[in-house]
Design a protein around this motif. Structure first.
Motif, PDB file in Angstrom:
ATOM      1  N   LEU A   2       6.689  17.341  12.535  1.00  0.00           N
ATOM      2  CA  LEU A   2       7.533  18.276  11.773  1.00  0.00           C
ATOM      3  C   LEU A   2       7.866  19.500  12.614  1.00  0.00           C
ATOM      4  CD1 LEU A   2       5.929  17.927   8.253  1.00  0.00           C
ATOM      5  CD2 LEU A   2       8.273  17.339   8.903  1.00  0.00           C
ATOM      6  N   GLY A   3       6.895  19.978  13.390  1.00  0.00           N
ATOM      7  CA  GLY A   3       7.187  21.085  14.307  1.00  0.00           C
ATOM      8  C   GLY A   3       8.221  20.677  15.352  1.00  0.00           C
ATOM      9  N   LEU A   4       8.067  19.469  15.886  1.00  0.00           N
ATOM     10  CA  LEU A   4       9.038  18.975  16.878  1.00  0.00           C
ATOM     11  C   LEU A   4      10.425  18.835  16.267  1.00  0.00           C
ATOM     12  CD1 LEU A   4       6.915  16.248  18.708  1.00  0.00           C
ATOM     13  CD2 LEU A   4       7.666  18.459  19.627  1.00  0.00           C
ATOM     14  N   ASP A   5      10.481  18.466  14.996  1.00  0.00           N
ATOM     15  CA  ASP A   5      11.780  18.327  14.337  1.00  0.00           C
ATOM     16  C   ASP A   5      12.479  19.689  14.222  1.00  0.00           C
ATOM     17  OD1 ASP A   5      13.801  16.736  13.020  1.00  0.00           O
ATOM     18  OD2 ASP A   5      13.127  17.655  11.139  1.00  0.00           O
ATOM     19  N   TRP A   6      11.731  20.723  13.800  1.00  0.00           N
ATOM     20  CA  TRP A   6      12.330  22.063  13.726  1.00  0.00           C
ATOM     21  C   TRP A   6      12.715  22.555  15.121  1.00  0.00           C
ATOM     22  CZ3 TRP A   6      14.531  23.773   9.683  1.00  0.00           C
ATOM     23  CH2 TRP A   6      14.045  23.464   8.420  1.00  0.00           C
ATOM     24  N   PHE A   7      11.890  22.286  16.112  1.00  0.00           N
ATOM     25  CA  PHE A   7      12.185  22.678  17.484  1.00  0.00           C
ATOM     26  C   PHE A   7      13.446  21.964  17.974  1.00  0.00           C
ATOM     27  CE2 PHE A   7      11.756  22.624  22.085  1.00  0.00           C
ATOM     28  CZ  PHE A   7      11.402  23.938  22.352  1.00  0.00           C
ATOM     29  N   ARG A   8      13.559  20.684  17.649  1.00  0.00           N
ATOM     30  CA  ARG A   8      14.742  19.900  18.040  1.00  0.00           C
ATOM     31  C   ARG A   8      16.003  20.488  17.415  1.00  0.00           C
ATOM     32  NH1 ARG A   8      17.866  16.930  15.394  1.00  0.00           N
ATOM     33  NH2 ARG A   8      16.513  16.944  13.580  1.00  0.00           N
TER      34      ARG A   8
ATOM     35  N   ARG B 287      11.035  13.216   5.935  1.00  0.00           N
ATOM     36  CA  ARG B 287      10.562  12.851   4.593  1.00  0.00           C
ATOM     37  C   ARG B 287       9.246  12.080   4.683  1.00  0.00           C
ATOM     38  NH1 ARG B 287      15.968  12.966   3.759  1.00  0.00           N
ATOM     39  NH2 ARG B 287      16.433  10.852   4.460  1.00  0.00           N
ATOM     40  N   CYS B 288       9.149  11.177   5.651  1.00  0.00           N
ATOM     41  CA  CYS B 288       7.902  10.418   5.834  1.00  0.00           C
ATOM     42  C   CYS B 288       6.745  11.343   6.210  1.00  0.00           C
ATOM     43  CB  CYS B 288       8.073   9.343   6.909  1.00  0.00           C
ATOM     44  SG  CYS B 288       9.136   7.976   6.421  1.00  0.00           S
ATOM     45  N   PHE B 289       7.003  12.295   7.117  1.00  0.00           N
ATOM     46  CA  PHE B 289       5.936  13.201   7.550  1.00  0.00           C
ATOM     47  C   PHE B 289       5.496  14.126   6.421  1.00  0.00           C
ATOM     48  CE2 PHE B 289       8.030  12.535  11.857  1.00  0.00           C
ATOM     49  CZ  PHE B 289       7.152  11.514  12.203  1.00  0.00           C
ATOM     50  N   HIS B 290       6.439  14.558   5.586  1.00  0.00           N
ATOM     51  CA  HIS B 290       6.064  15.370   4.427  1.00  0.00           C
ATOM     52  C   HIS B 290       5.224  14.549   3.443  1.00  0.00           C
ATOM     53  CE1 HIS B 290       7.987  19.181   5.224  1.00  0.00           C
ATOM     54  NE2 HIS B 290       9.087  18.561   5.581  1.00  0.00           N
ATOM     55  N   LYS B 291       5.560  13.275   3.283  1.00  0.00           N
ATOM     56  CA  LYS B 291       4.769  12.389   2.423  1.00  0.00           C
ATOM     57  C   LYS B 291       3.343  12.254   2.979  1.00  0.00           C
ATOM     58  CE  LYS B 291       4.216   8.963  -0.638  1.00  0.00           C
ATOM     59  NZ  LYS B 291       4.419   9.007  -2.063  1.00  0.00           N
ATOM     60  N   VAL B 292       3.225  12.134   4.299  1.00  0.00           N
ATOM     61  CA  VAL B 292       1.894  12.052   4.925  1.00  0.00           C
ATOM     62  C   VAL B 292       1.094  13.297   4.577  1.00  0.00           C
ATOM     63  CG1 VAL B 292       0.629  12.033   7.111  1.00  0.00           C
ATOM     64  CG2 VAL B 292       2.616  10.561   6.826  1.00  0.00           C
ATOM     65  N   LEU B 293       1.714  14.472   4.689  1.00  0.00           N
ATOM     66  CA  LEU B 293       0.989  15.719   4.418  1.00  0.00           C
ATOM     67  C   LEU B 293       0.634  15.869   2.947  1.00  0.00           C
ATOM     68  CD1 LEU B 293       2.724  18.218   6.852  1.00  0.00           C
ATOM     69  CD2 LEU B 293       0.535  17.042   7.098  1.00  0.00           C
ATOM     70  N   ARG B 294       1.420  15.272   2.053  1.00  0.00           N
ATOM     71  CA  ARG B 294       1.034  15.276   0.637  1.00  0.00           C
ATOM     72  C   ARG B 294      -0.198  14.384   0.425  1.00  0.00           C
ATOM     73  NH1 ARG B 294       6.550  15.328  -0.129  1.00  0.00           N
ATOM     74  NH2 ARG B 294       6.714  13.101  -0.545  1.00  0.00           N
TER      75      ARG B 294
ATOM     76  N   TYR C   3       0.859  -1.198   0.000  1.00  0.00           N
ATOM     77  CA  TYR C   3       0.000   0.000   0.000  1.00  0.00           C
ATOM     78  C   TYR C   3       0.894   1.247   0.000  1.00  0.00           C
ATOM     79  CZ  TYR C   3      -3.333  -3.467   1.772  1.00  0.00           C
ATOM     80  OH  TYR C   3      -4.109  -4.583   1.949  1.00  0.00           O
ATOM     81  N   PRO C   4       1.500   1.604  -1.143  1.00  0.00           N
ATOM     82  CA  PRO C   4       2.496   2.680  -1.161  1.00  0.00           C
ATOM     83  C   PRO C   4       1.959   4.083  -0.869  1.00  0.00           C
ATOM     84  CG  PRO C   4       2.064   1.898  -3.386  1.00  0.00           C
ATOM     85  CD  PRO C   4       1.321   0.987  -2.458  1.00  0.00           C
ATOM     86  N   ASP C   5       0.657   4.304  -0.982  1.00  0.00           N
ATOM     87  CA  ASP C   5       0.110   5.642  -0.775  1.00  0.00           C
ATOM     88  C   ASP C   5      -0.821   5.712   0.421  1.00  0.00           C
ATOM     89  OD1 ASP C   5       1.486   6.778  -2.907  1.00  0.00           O
ATOM     90  OD2 ASP C   5      -0.048   6.177  -4.345  1.00  0.00           O
ATOM     91  N   HIS C   6      -0.554   4.915   1.434  1.00  0.00           N
ATOM     92  CA  HIS C   6      -1.422   4.935   2.613  1.00  0.00           C
ATOM     93  C   HIS C   6      -0.783   5.804   3.698  1.00  0.00           C
ATOM     94  CE1 HIS C   6      -4.175   3.689   5.714  1.00  0.00           C
ATOM     95  NE2 HIS C   6      -4.946   3.250   4.733  1.00  0.00           N
ATOM     96  N   PRO C   7      -1.434   6.911   4.075  1.00  0.00           N
ATOM     97  CA  PRO C   7      -0.817   7.865   5.007  1.00  0.00           C
ATOM     98  C   PRO C   7      -0.496   7.295   6.383  1.00  0.00           C
ATOM     99  CG  PRO C   7      -3.033   8.588   4.375  1.00  0.00           C
ATOM    100  CD  PRO C   7      -2.736   7.368   3.597  1.00  0.00           C
TER     101      PRO C   7
END
Length: 186
Positions: free
Chosen positions: A141-147, A122-129, A97-101
């Motif tokens: 993604l917010g936690l990643d920038w905060f980190r 990259r995975c989280f950006h794919k989820v948002l797409r 299932y390559p396109d399952h969020p």
């Protein structure tokens, strides 16, 4: 002497029968395995649920949510082995299932737990797409920038990049304590 021989034969038969149960002729119905796994989870028996869900996943009849659930269960063990097993089962699910969020989300969480932050992002950006309103992906993604900011503490623009994600999380999940705290911080 005959008693020992009888016991030995009985053990051989028992071992042979156990081997036959794993053959395809004796496989259990995936729907029954899923129901048993749900019951095991409800009773708090995570290890039994994982074994049952593994049978469903190996049958290749599992729904994408089951791959995601199993990935989360493995990751929740909090061990390196658990995270590797989580990654393996999620990648197996993504082959089917390559396109399952939810699969991408769980894989991102697993990468994040492994401190593979670039892969996680990259995975989280794919989820948002695939699902633009996914609150969890925005939170991570917010936690990643905060980190990144917390690690460097010199690049204030990292906080600026984290803030919109936390605002979006608060818009779709106002009761999220992590999003609230981080948004207050930035």
């Amino acid at each position: 002497m005959n008693l020992n021989r009888s016991i030995s034969r009985l053990l051989v038969v028992a071992v042979a029968f156990a081997g036959l149960q794993s053959c395809s002729l004796f496989k259990r119905d995936p729907a029954k395995l899923e129901a048993s796994a749900d019951a095991a989870l409800a009773s708090g028996d995570t290890s039994r649920a994982i074994k049952l869900l593994d049978g469903v996943v190996q049958s290749r009849r599992a729904a994408p949510e089951r791959y995601a659930q199993m990935g989360g269960l493995y990751r929740s063990a909090g061990t390196i082995t658990g995270r590797l097993q989580s990654q393996k089962v999620l990648e197996l699910g993504l082959q089917r299932y390559p396109d399952h969020p939810s699969l991408w989300l769980e894989l991102g969480k697993t990468h994040y737990a492994q401190t593979f932050y670039g892969d996680a992002a990259r995975c989280f950006h794919k989820v948002l797409r695939l699902a633009p309103d996914n609150c969890e992906a925005k939170l991570y993604l917010g936690l990643d920038w905060f980190r990144k900011w917390k690690y460097m503490q010199t690049y204030r623009e990292y906080l600026g990049k984290a803030a919109p994600y936390f605002r979006n999380v608060m818009a779709c999940d106002p009761g999220n304590p992590t999003g609230f705290y981080k948004l207050a911080f930035v």
